[in-house]
Scaffold this motif. Sequence first.
Motif, PDB file in Angstrom:
ATOM      1  N   THR A  33       0.829  -1.205   0.000  1.00  0.00           N
ATOM      2  CA  THR A  33       0.000   0.000   0.000  1.00  0.00           C
ATOM      3  C   THR A  33       0.862   1.254   0.000  1.00  0.00           C
ATOM      4  OG1 THR A  33      -1.735  -1.179   1.223  1.00  0.00           O
ATOM      5  CG2 THR A  33      -1.832   1.232   1.210  1.00  0.00           C
ATOM      6  N   GLY A  34       1.917   1.235   0.808  1.00  0.00           N
ATOM      7  CA  GLY A  34       2.834   2.369   0.837  1.00  0.00           C
ATOM      8  C   GLY A  34       3.550   2.560  -0.484  1.00  0.00           C
ATOM      9  N   TYR A  35       3.954   1.453  -1.100  1.00  0.00           N
ATOM     10  CA  TYR A  35       4.627   1.535  -2.403  1.00  0.00           C
ATOM     11  C   TYR A  35       3.696   2.140  -3.456  1.00  0.00           C
ATOM     12  CZ  TYR A  35       8.859  -1.079  -1.167  1.00  0.00           C
ATOM     13  OH  TYR A  35      10.059  -1.461  -0.644  1.00  0.00           O
ATOM     14  N   ALA A  36       2.423   1.746  -3.431  1.00  0.00           N
ATOM     15  CA  ALA A  36       1.454   2.277  -4.395  1.00  0.00           C
ATOM     16  C   ALA A  36       1.286   3.783  -4.215  1.00  0.00           C
ATOM     17  CB  ALA A  36       0.116   1.565  -4.240  1.00  0.00           C
ATOM     18  N   TYR A  37       1.229   4.227  -2.951  1.00  0.00           N
ATOM     19  CA  TYR A  37       1.120   5.662  -2.694  1.00  0.00           C
ATOM     20  C   TYR A  37       2.343   6.401  -3.231  1.00  0.00           C
ATOM     21  CZ  TYR A  37       1.718  10.027  -0.193  1.00  0.00           C
ATOM     22  OH  TYR A  37       1.954  11.333   0.116  1.00  0.00           O
ATOM     23  N   ALA A  38       3.537   5.849  -2.979  1.00  0.00           N
ATOM     24  CA  ALA A  38       4.769   6.500  -3.423  1.00  0.00           C
ATOM     25  C   ALA A  38       4.803   6.637  -4.954  1.00  0.00           C
ATOM     26  CB  ALA A  38       5.985   5.714  -2.940  1.00  0.00           C
ATOM     27  N   LEU A  39       4.374   5.605  -5.648  1.00  0.00           N
ATOM     28  CA  LEU A  39       4.354   5.658  -7.111  1.00  0.00           C
ATOM     29  C   LEU A  39       3.369   6.713  -7.616  1.00  0.00           C
ATOM     30  CD1 LEU A  39       4.538   1.855  -7.986  1.00  0.00           C
ATOM     31  CD2 LEU A  39       6.308   3.581  -8.399  1.00  0.00           C
ATOM     32  N   CYS A  40       2.214   6.796  -6.983  1.00  0.00           N
ATOM     33  CA  CYS A  40       1.211   7.790  -7.401  1.00  0.00           C
ATOM     34  C   CYS A  40       1.699   9.214  -7.136  1.00  0.00           C
ATOM     35  CB  CYS A  40      -0.105   7.548  -6.672  1.00  0.00           C
ATOM     36  SG  CYS A  40      -0.952   6.030  -7.155  1.00  0.00           S
ATOM     37  N   MET A  41       2.215   9.449  -5.949  1.00  0.00           N
ATOM     38  CA  MET A  41       2.698  10.781  -5.608  1.00  0.00           C
ATOM     39  C   MET A  41       3.895  11.175  -6.475  1.00  0.00           C
ATOM     40  SD  MET A  41       2.402  13.505  -3.828  1.00  0.00           S
ATOM     41  CE  MET A  41       1.209  13.048  -2.567  1.00  0.00           C
ATOM     42  N   GLY A  42       4.815  10.217  -6.687  1.00  0.00           N
ATOM     43  CA  GLY A  42       5.972  10.492  -7.528  1.00  0.00           C
ATOM     44  C   GLY A  42       5.566  10.799  -8.957  1.00  0.00           C
ATOM     45  N   SER A  43       4.561  10.104  -9.461  1.00  0.00           N
ATOM     46  CA  SER A  43       4.092  10.332 -10.837  1.00  0.00           C
ATOM     47  C   SER A  43       3.518  11.732 -10.996  1.00  0.00           C
ATOM     48  CB  SER A  43       3.042   9.285 -11.209  1.00  0.00           C
ATOM     49  OG  SER A  43       3.582   7.985 -11.169  1.00  0.00           O
ATOM     50  N   LEU A  44       2.806  12.205  -9.987  1.00  0.00           N
ATOM     51  CA  LEU A  44       2.257  13.563 -10.046  1.00  0.00           C
ATOM     52  C   LEU A  44       3.370  14.606 -10.132  1.00  0.00           C
ATOM     53  CD1 LEU A  44      -0.640  13.332  -7.408  1.00  0.00           C
ATOM     54  CD2 LEU A  44      -0.849  13.432  -9.905  1.00  0.00           C
ATOM     55  N   ILE A  45       4.424  14.415  -9.347  1.00  0.00           N
ATOM     56  CA  ILE A  45       5.536  15.368  -9.374  1.00  0.00           C
ATOM     57  C   ILE A  45       6.282  15.281 -10.700  1.00  0.00           C
ATOM     58  CG2 ILE A  45       7.630  16.130  -8.195  1.00  0.00           C
ATOM     59  CD1 ILE A  45       6.576  14.862  -5.646  1.00  0.00           C
ATOM     60  N   LEU A  46       6.392  14.085 -11.258  1.00  0.00           N
ATOM     61  CA  LEU A  46       7.054  13.924 -12.563  1.00  0.00           C
ATOM     62  C   LEU A  46       6.284  14.643 -13.669  1.00  0.00           C
ATOM     63  CD1 LEU A  46       8.193  10.190 -12.436  1.00  0.00           C
ATOM     64  CD2 LEU A  46       9.672  12.214 -12.499  1.00  0.00           C
ATOM     65  N   SER A  68      12.024  20.356 -16.543  1.00  0.00           N
ATOM     66  CA  SER A  68      13.172  20.289 -15.639  1.00  0.00           C
ATOM     67  C   SER A  68      13.665  18.849 -15.577  1.00  0.00           C
ATOM     68  CB  SER A  68      12.788  20.792 -14.245  1.00  0.00           C
ATOM     69  OG  SER A  68      13.876  20.702 -13.360  1.00  0.00           O
ATOM     70  N   GLU A  69      14.700  18.550 -16.336  1.00  0.00           N
ATOM     71  CA  GLU A  69      15.201  17.179 -16.427  1.00  0.00           C
ATOM     72  C   GLU A  69      15.881  16.735 -15.140  1.00  0.00           C
ATOM     73  OE1 GLU A  69      18.083  14.511 -19.403  1.00  0.00           O
ATOM     74  OE2 GLU A  69      17.528  16.573 -19.912  1.00  0.00           O
ATOM     75  N   ILE A  70      16.683  17.599 -14.555  1.00  0.00           N
ATOM     76  CA  ILE A  70      17.426  17.207 -13.361  1.00  0.00           C
ATOM     77  C   ILE A  70      16.480  16.975 -12.178  1.00  0.00           C
ATOM     78  CG2 ILE A  70      17.859  19.608 -12.664  1.00  0.00           C
ATOM     79  CD1 ILE A  70      20.564  18.614 -11.538  1.00  0.00           C
ATOM     80  N   ILE A  71      15.422  17.760 -12.052  1.00  0.00           N
ATOM     81  CA  ILE A  71      14.457  17.549 -10.974  1.00  0.00           C
ATOM     82  C   ILE A  71      13.726  16.224 -11.175  1.00  0.00           C
ATOM     83  CG2 ILE A  71      12.391  18.436  -9.850  1.00  0.00           C
ATOM     84  CD1 ILE A  71      14.849  20.023  -9.204  1.00  0.00           C
ATOM     85  N   ALA A  72      13.462  15.865 -12.434  1.00  0.00           N
ATOM     86  CA  ALA A  72      12.814  14.576 -12.718  1.00  0.00           C
ATOM     87  C   ALA A  72      13.694  13.420 -12.257  1.00  0.00           C
ATOM     88  CB  ALA A  72      12.526  14.458 -14.206  1.00  0.00           C
ATOM     89  N   TYR A  73      15.001  13.514 -12.505  1.00  0.00           N
ATOM     90  CA  TYR A  73      15.926  12.480 -12.033  1.00  0.00           C
ATOM     91  C   TYR A  73      15.915  12.403 -10.512  1.00  0.00           C
ATOM     92  CZ  TYR A  73      17.860  12.371 -16.777  1.00  0.00           C
ATOM     93  OH  TYR A  73      18.027  12.238 -18.129  1.00  0.00           O
ATOM     94  N   ILE A  74      15.826  13.564  -9.868  1.00  0.00           N
ATOM     95  CA  ILE A  74      15.823  13.602  -8.406  1.00  0.00           C
ATOM     96  C   ILE A  74      14.550  12.964  -7.853  1.00  0.00           C
ATOM     97  CG2 ILE A  74      15.773  15.136  -6.406  1.00  0.00           C
ATOM     98  CD1 ILE A  74      17.549  17.065  -8.012  1.00  0.00           C
ATOM     99  N   VAL A  75      13.421  13.201  -8.520  1.00  0.00           N
ATOM    100  CA  VAL A  75      12.155  12.597  -8.091  1.00  0.00           C
ATOM    101  C   VAL A  75      12.231  11.072  -8.185  1.00  0.00           C
ATOM    102  CG1 VAL A  75       9.700  12.347  -8.639  1.00  0.00           C
ATOM    103  CG2 VAL A  75      10.769  14.607  -8.701  1.00  0.00           C
ATOM    104  N   LEU A  76      12.742  10.559  -9.296  1.00  0.00           N
ATOM    105  CA  LEU A  76      12.876   9.108  -9.456  1.00  0.00           C
ATOM    106  C   LEU A  76      13.822   8.535  -8.399  1.00  0.00           C
ATOM    107  CD1 LEU A  76      13.116   8.894 -13.355  1.00  0.00           C
ATOM    108  CD2 LEU A  76      11.237   8.077 -11.930  1.00  0.00           C
TER     109      LEU A  76
END
Length: 397
Positions: free
Chosen positions: A80-93, A101-109
């Motif tokens: 459940t936590g992993y699913a939340y992290a993927l959803c939140m990370g996708s929104l920021i991406l 912003s390519e470098i920020i995208a790398y930082i998010v991943l």
Amino acid sequence: MAAIKDSFIYLSGEIISKSVPFLLLPYLSRKLGVEGYGELSYYQTFLSLFVIFIGLSQDGAVARYFYVYGKRSLNLVVNTGYAYALCMGSLILIICWVVKSEIIAYIVLTAIFQVFLSVQLSIRQCQKQAISYTIIQLSSSFIAAVMTVAMLEIYQTQLVEKRFLALLFANSIVVTSAYILYNRKNKGRIYSIRSYKTAFLYFMAFGLPMLLHHGSMFIKGQLDRIFIYHQFSQVELGLYAMGVQISAILSVAILAINKALVPYLFEKLKEGVIKLKDLHTYTLYSLIAVPIPSLVALVIPETVFTWILGGEFIGVKYYVILFLFSTSLTIPYLFLVNYLFYHGKTKQISFCSVLSTGIYLAVLSGLIFTEISYIPWASIIGALGILLVLIFITRRV
């Protein structure tokens, strides 16, 4: 004996894994220069910020679930936590894609996989799998170091970006392998939608109050670099950030011992062997050790630092001394905050953090417009402030 054995394994693994980035410091300092190192430190603040919102204290939620409810449905909480992290990370991406912003995208991943890694480490710690914990930790550290050197030797431009790519590559490999091994032992049970909803509510109930706590820690540990980046030069930020990085060696040792002892501390608290008055006594005694690391750094000649880091880093010793003192204040802090974690008092922890952050921001806002050499004192005053608040709060639990 088991506690001593695990402590030795955790401490050895923590020191070796964290010593790899520190051994890279002379390489990075010469490859990036003091200005480039300042830029790297600036972007690392974004990594820390993303980890807070993407992770939402998953490692802590998993640990508390294990100690309170056992491991029967632990996999449910993890996924459940992993699913939340993927959803939140996708929104920021998506935001990164919009602003290009390519470098920020790398930082998010990188932040997403760092969250996954912290959860896998938390699982091993809860189950007292010290060797497995250490293998995962060492693998991530060594692969990141090898990839960093390879990236910086192959490419001649945008070296800060390449450093984050190396971290992303290392974390993704280790997390994938660790999760496959973990899932192989825990697969087979199918959960209902209602179960996932319950796990999500538990996860949010634990993590949301901790946003204030970790947000406060971010402000006290990272926000100053953002202000310095815009208020002073990148050269000054490079010296400041290097002082923080060197003092982090002490933090590694403190946190390694803490990780090893926390499971046994919780057991002793549960059995009633250790009481609150004992923790208050340990806190007072630990204050004696706080100035010792700074005194050791004081007698080391400045030439030793410049010989290791390069001639551009003249003046870094001053920052090392001050940040070692503020880092040492983590020792009495951990005695008190672990007691609150055991009782699940996340709201009280967040309240303490917010209050001490207010003290820190008040001091920082006054010092940021003076000279950069005064800014480390904000961390020291903030750390002392949270100790006083924690002593008061723990008496009320």
